[in-house]
Scaffold this motif. Structure first.
Motif, PDB file in Angstrom:
ATOM      1  N   ALA A 178       2.697   5.874  -5.511  1.00 45.06           N
ATOM      2  CA  ALA A 178       2.010   5.029  -6.492  1.00 45.06           C
ATOM      3  C   ALA A 178       2.149   5.615  -7.891  1.00 45.06           C
ATOM      4  O   ALA A 178       2.415   4.884  -8.849  1.00 45.06           O
ATOM      5  N   LYS A 179       1.994   6.924  -8.011  1.00 40.72           N
ATOM      6  CA  LYS A 179       2.147   7.570  -9.320  1.00 40.72           C
ATOM      7  C   LYS A 179       3.562   7.397  -9.849  1.00 40.72           C
ATOM      8  O   LYS A 179       3.772   7.141 -11.030  1.00 40.72           O
ATOM      9  N   ALA A 222       8.941  -0.249  -3.697  1.00 40.59           N
ATOM     10  CA  ALA A 222       8.251  -1.439  -3.195  1.00 40.59           C
ATOM     11  C   ALA A 222       8.795  -1.891  -1.849  1.00 40.59           C
ATOM     12  O   ALA A 222       8.042  -2.321  -0.981  1.00 40.59           O
ATOM     13  N   ARG A 250      -5.255   6.880   3.742  1.00 42.36           N
ATOM     14  CA  ARG A 250      -4.459   7.874   3.026  1.00 42.36           C
ATOM     15  C   ARG A 250      -3.260   8.325   3.844  1.00 42.36           C
ATOM     16  O   ARG A 250      -2.566   9.232   3.458  1.00 42.36           O
ATOM     17  N   LEU A 308       0.847  -1.181   0.000  1.00 40.25           N
ATOM     18  CA  LEU A 308       0.000   0.000   0.000  1.00 40.25           C
ATOM     19  C   LEU A 308       0.885   1.234   0.000  1.00 40.25           C
ATOM     20  O   LEU A 308       1.627   1.481   0.944  1.00 40.25           O
ATOM     21  N   LEU A 309       0.822   1.983  -1.092  1.00 39.36           N
ATOM     22  CA  LEU A 309       1.671   3.159  -1.279  1.00 39.36           C
ATOM     23  C   LEU A 309       0.857   4.438  -1.145  1.00 39.36           C
ATOM     24  O   LEU A 309      -0.344   4.449  -1.389  1.00 39.36           O
ATOM     25  N   SER A 310       1.538   5.520  -0.810  1.00 41.19           N
ATOM     26  CA  SER A 310       0.900   6.834  -0.833  1.00 41.19           C
ATOM     27  C   SER A 310       0.574   7.164  -2.284  1.00 41.19           C
ATOM     28  O   SER A 310       1.174   6.604  -3.210  1.00 41.19           O
ATOM     29  N   PRO A 311      -0.375   8.079  -2.527  1.00 40.96           N
ATOM     30  CA  PRO A 311      -0.680   8.436  -3.923  1.00 40.96           C
ATOM     31  C   PRO A 311       0.549   8.915  -4.698  1.00 40.96           C
ATOM     32  O   PRO A 311       0.720   8.586  -5.865  1.00 40.96           O
ATOM     33  N   TRP A 324       5.638   4.977  -8.979  1.00 42.65           N
ATOM     34  CA  TRP A 324       5.880   3.552  -9.187  1.00 42.65           C
ATOM     35  C   TRP A 324       5.348   3.085 -10.541  1.00 42.65           C
ATOM     36  O   TRP A 324       5.971   2.268 -11.219  1.00 42.65           O
ATOM     37  N   ILE A 325       4.167   3.601 -10.965  1.00 44.13           N
ATOM     38  CA  ILE A 325       3.589   3.143 -12.229  1.00 44.13           C
ATOM     39  C   ILE A 325       4.044   3.970 -13.430  1.00 44.13           C
ATOM     40  O   ILE A 325       3.734   3.620 -14.565  1.00 44.13           O
ATOM     41  N   CYS A 358       6.215   1.047   1.353  1.00 49.26           N
ATOM     42  CA  CYS A 358       4.981   0.467   1.866  1.00 49.26           C
ATOM     43  C   CYS A 358       4.709   0.966   3.275  1.00 49.26           C
ATOM     44  O   CYS A 358       5.630   1.117   4.083  1.00 49.26           O
TER      45      CYS A 358
END
Length: 91
Positions: free
Chosen positions: A32-33, A49, A90, A26-29, A35-36, A53
């Motif tokens: 996550a942005k 990763a 969040r 579970l990543l912060s927004p 990371w992808i 987390c």
């Protein structure tokens, strides 16, 4: 021309826990942005990763939900131990 929307989801898990055989990553927004993002290097994605987390202490673990032998509506009922704060996920 019609507009089509595709909603997708991805679940990434990380190292197992004593209470379960996997843990969601579970990543912060912001992370996550990053990371992808296709421009993020594999090395940086691995760093995110491993180090990005949220800690295990931020989760509530319910063994009944993780066991396929358990059935019934009580598995989707709100738990008294679950936080009421909508921003909990969040943090």
């Amino acid at each position: 021309m019609s507009l089509k929307i595709l909603i997708t989801a991805c679940l990434v898990t990380t190292r197992p826990l004593p209470t379960h055989d996997r843990k969601p990553l579970l990543l912060s927004p912001e992370l996550a942005k990053e990371w992808i993002n296709p421009e993020t290097s594999s090395e940086r994605a691995a760093e995110i990763a491993v180090g990005g987390c949220r800690p295990t202490e931020n989760f509530h673990w319910y063994k009944d939900v993780g066991n396929v032998r358990n059935q019934g509506p009580m598995l989707i009922m709100p738990s008294e131990a679950a936080p009421d704060d909508e921003d909990y996920c969040r943090q």
